[in-house]
Design an enzyme around this catalytic site. Structure first.
Site, PDB file in Angstrom:
ATOM      1  N   TYR A 150       1.516 -17.659  -0.003  1.00  0.00           N
ATOM      2  CA  TYR A 150       1.563 -17.761   1.453  1.00  0.00           C
ATOM      3  C   TYR A 150       1.200 -16.400   2.010  1.00  0.00           C
ATOM      4  O   TYR A 150       1.801 -15.386   1.620  1.00  0.00           O
ATOM      5  CB  TYR A 150       2.948 -18.186   1.946  1.00  0.00           C
ATOM      6  CG  TYR A 150       3.008 -18.260   3.463  1.00  0.00           C
ATOM      7  CD1 TYR A 150       2.351 -19.263   4.156  1.00  0.00           C
ATOM      8  CD2 TYR A 150       3.698 -17.301   4.201  1.00  0.00           C
ATOM      9  CE1 TYR A 150       2.375 -19.320   5.549  1.00  0.00           C
ATOM     10  CE2 TYR A 150       3.724 -17.352   5.599  1.00  0.00           C
ATOM     11  CZ  TYR A 150       3.066 -18.356   6.260  1.00  0.00           C
ATOM     12  OH  TYR A 150       3.073 -18.410   7.631  1.00  0.00           O
ATOM     13  N   ASP A 243      -0.865  -8.579  -1.423  1.00  0.00           N
ATOM     14  CA  ASP A 243      -0.057  -8.900  -0.247  1.00  0.00           C
ATOM     15  C   ASP A 243       1.404  -8.671  -0.620  1.00  0.00           C
ATOM     16  O   ASP A 243       2.028  -9.491  -1.294  1.00  0.00           O
ATOM     17  CB  ASP A 243      -0.300 -10.357   0.170  1.00  0.00           C
ATOM     18  CG  ASP A 243       0.498 -10.726   1.417  1.00  0.00           C
ATOM     19  OD1 ASP A 243       1.353  -9.919   1.844  1.00  0.00           O
ATOM     20  OD2 ASP A 243       0.276 -11.832   1.955  1.00  0.00           O
ATOM     21  N   LYS A 271       7.631  -7.183   7.086  1.00  0.00           N
ATOM     22  CA  LYS A 271       9.061  -7.506   6.915  1.00  0.00           C
ATOM     23  C   LYS A 271       9.946  -6.268   6.738  1.00  0.00           C
ATOM     24  O   LYS A 271      10.214  -5.584   7.710  1.00  0.00           O
ATOM     25  CB  LYS A 271       9.233  -8.494   5.776  1.00  0.00           C
ATOM     26  CG  LYS A 271       8.501  -9.824   6.084  1.00  0.00           C
ATOM     27  CD  LYS A 271       8.972 -10.940   5.200  1.00  0.00           C
ATOM     28  CE  LYS A 271       8.075 -12.151   5.277  1.00  0.00           C
ATOM     29  NZ  LYS A 271       8.419 -13.114   6.296  1.00  0.00           N
TER      30      LYS A 271
HETATM   31  N1  PMP Z   1       2.252 -12.493   3.541  1.00  0.00           N
HETATM   32  C1  PMP Z   1       3.374 -12.903   2.919  1.00  0.00           C
HETATM   33  C2  PMP Z   1       3.489 -12.717   1.442  1.00  0.00           C
HETATM   34  C3  PMP Z   1       4.408 -13.479   3.651  1.00  0.00           C
HETATM   35  O1  PMP Z   1       5.509 -13.899   3.029  1.00  0.00           O
HETATM   36  C4  PMP Z   1       4.270 -13.592   5.053  1.00  0.00           C
HETATM   37  C5  PMP Z   1       5.363 -14.173   5.926  1.00  0.00           C
HETATM   38  N2  PMP Z   1       6.366 -14.841   5.333  1.00  0.00           N
HETATM   39  C6  PMP Z   1       3.081 -13.156   5.638  1.00  0.00           C
HETATM   40  C7  PMP Z   1       2.097 -12.605   4.857  1.00  0.00           C
HETATM   41  C8  PMP Z   1       2.866 -13.286   7.111  1.00  0.00           C
HETATM   42  O2  PMP Z   1       3.674 -12.379   7.785  1.00  0.00           O
HETATM   43  P1  PMP Z   1       4.031 -12.635   9.323  1.00  0.00           P
HETATM   44  O3  PMP Z   1       4.927 -13.823   9.364  1.00  0.00           O
HETATM   45  O4  PMP Z   1       4.713 -11.355   9.732  1.00  0.00           O
HETATM   46  O5  PMP Z   1       2.754 -12.855  10.035  1.00  0.00           O
END
Ligand code: PMP
Length: 439
Positions: A150, A243, A271
């Site tokens: 994700y 990521d 985060k």
């Molecule tokens: N990459 C990963 C691995 C994530 O877990 C998330 C959100 N859970 C995102 C990108 C997207 O981040 P955001 O919700 O701050 O847009």
């Protein structure tokens, strides 16, 4: 169970209904089914502290959602709140750049070993920019991402299926059209065929994007595979993009790069590093980050930007409150010399071990896996009703089901959590919703 939940969450449900027509919120329909309709709502909370959230009905829950993983230290953590308040009393203006941005970039370089950092507002934005930088520098068009990952809501990555012949990601949700996905390959994570595919198509692949450990599958921690990806991408002029929005500043200060001993070209963070405020980082090698601003130059000589830059921008990209909050997170983590993260990760491992033993002893078909302080249950069939029962028993897990611990989950809180998980499983079994596996 649903009637009991309706009684317990009376004000949450009334609130949800009252605002449904004005508040467009997909979480309030997540996983909708007629059968469980009465249990479909997002808990409405107006207070939170430490490991707890409090809902409109004055119920207190042990929170395992922890701001989707953004609150490493727990809710309303005093040092971070203070840092935000101090900054608030000084300035929360954007326009001229805050001096905190430069300072924070240096701190991140020191903590993670990246060469440069660019600031954005969310993980989604960071991933989107990372891919743009990769395309700008390699001058290639396609990206590879993997099933089970994700990466947020950037259109080019919103697909769960591919065309089995071409590997191209397939249109899945209304509004994300095939045209947007045509330059995205969606491959199997961990498979040899995917490596072969990348080798074969390297001429037009700009980036391989991976969540080194997928939050939806934390049991898969493919060290050798990541090394292999690094080798191929290096040989073929492909940007390796990690990521680390979840793993960053969680598995260790240096994130998955350090943990697996693999240096990516571009890394995205979010985060934890925002301390609960909106922040997304694109970090990594100067070779790629230079596509934001043209690269290093100095005053007083004839130097200037030498790299052809792409375009990035955003009104709130260096918001002083997020910068202040982030600096405090880093200060706390760096002062602890890795101890806070190490202890938290150990605590999570031990808790998950105890959970798994309980599931096994009772022959329940549930399992739990963790990576750092992230953990996730696998709940086949009706056993996924566990989350409703947990809510009834005072434990909150959001709809995406990723769970997180924080240091505010002290041993006494964990003891109560464990007890509630055990009681929830027994209650589900008594209702015929959790069946023991056949011996
Ligand atoms: N990459 C990963 C691995 C994530 O877990 C998330 C959100 N859970 C995102 C990108 C997207 O981040 P955001 O919700 O701050 O847009």
């Amino acid at each position: 169970m649903l009637q009991q939940l309706t009684d317990k969450n009376r004000l949450t449900k009334a609130h949800t209904q009252a605002y449904r027509s004005s508040l467009a919120l997909n979480r309030n329909a997540a996983g909708f089914s007629k059968e469980f309709k009465e249990g479909i709502y997002t808990l409405v909370c107006d207070k939170a502290s430490g490991p707890y959230v409090h809902d409109l009905d004055q119920n207190k829950y042990i929170d395992l959602t922890m701001g989707f993983g953004s609150l490493l230290f727990g809710h309303n953590y005093e040092p971070i709140r203070q840092a935000i308040q101090d900054q608030l009393s000084q300035s929360w203006s954007v326009g001229p750049i805050s001096p905190l941005a430069g300072q924070l970039s240096q701190e991140i370089v020191l903590a993670t070993g990246v060469e440069r950092v660019a600031f954005f507002n969310s993980g989604t934005e960071a991933v989107m920019v990372a891919l743009r930088l990769a395309k700008a520098i390699t001058q290639k068009k396609h990206i590879v991402f993997f099933k089970g990952s994700y990466h947020g809501t950037f259109d080019s990555l919103l697909s769960l299926k591919n065309d089995p012949h071409s590997g191209v990601a397939k249109e899945m949700v209304p509004g994300v059209t095939q045209g947007i996905l045509n330059e995205s390959y969606l491959l199997e994570y961990g498979s040899e065929e995917s490596l072969e595919f990348i080798r074969k198509n390297s001429d037009h692949i700009a980036a391989v994007l991976t969540e080194p450990v997928q939050s939806r599958n934390p049991g898969l921690q493919p060290r050798a595979y990541l090394h292999e990806l690094r080798k191929i991408t290096e040989e073929k002029n492909i940007a390796l993009v990690f990521d680390e929005v979840i793993t960053g500043f969680r598995i260790g200060l240096g994130g998955s790069q350090e943990y697996f001993g693999v240096q990516a070209d571009i890394v995205t963070y979010g985060k934890v590093i925002g301390g609960g405020l909106p922040l997304g980082l694109v970090a990594g090698k100067a070779r790629f980050l230079d596509a934001t601003d043209g690269g290093f130059w100095q005053y007083g000589d004839d130097s200037g930007p030498v790299v052809k830059a792409t375009f990035v921008a955003g009104t709130f990209c260096h918001h002083p409150l997020a910068m202040a909050s982030s600096l405090k997170v880093l200060e706390i983590l760096r002062n602890s010399n890795g101890q806070i993260l190490h202890d938290l990760n150990q605590t999570t491992a031990a808790l998950c071990d105890r959970f798994q033993k309980f599931f096994d002893q009772n022959k329940y078909p549930i399992s739990v896996h963790h990576f750092g302080s992230l953990f996730r249950f696998t709940t086949p069939g009706k056993s996924s009703l566990l989350y409703y029962q947990l809510l009834l028993n005072g434990v909150y897990v959001w709809e995406g089901r990723n769970c997180f611990l924080s240091p505010s989950h002290t041993p006494d809180v964990l003891e109560r959590l464990e007890e509630q998980l055990i009681q929830s499983c027994y209650a589900l079994e008594a209702q015929g919703l959790l069946k023991k596996s056949a011996p």
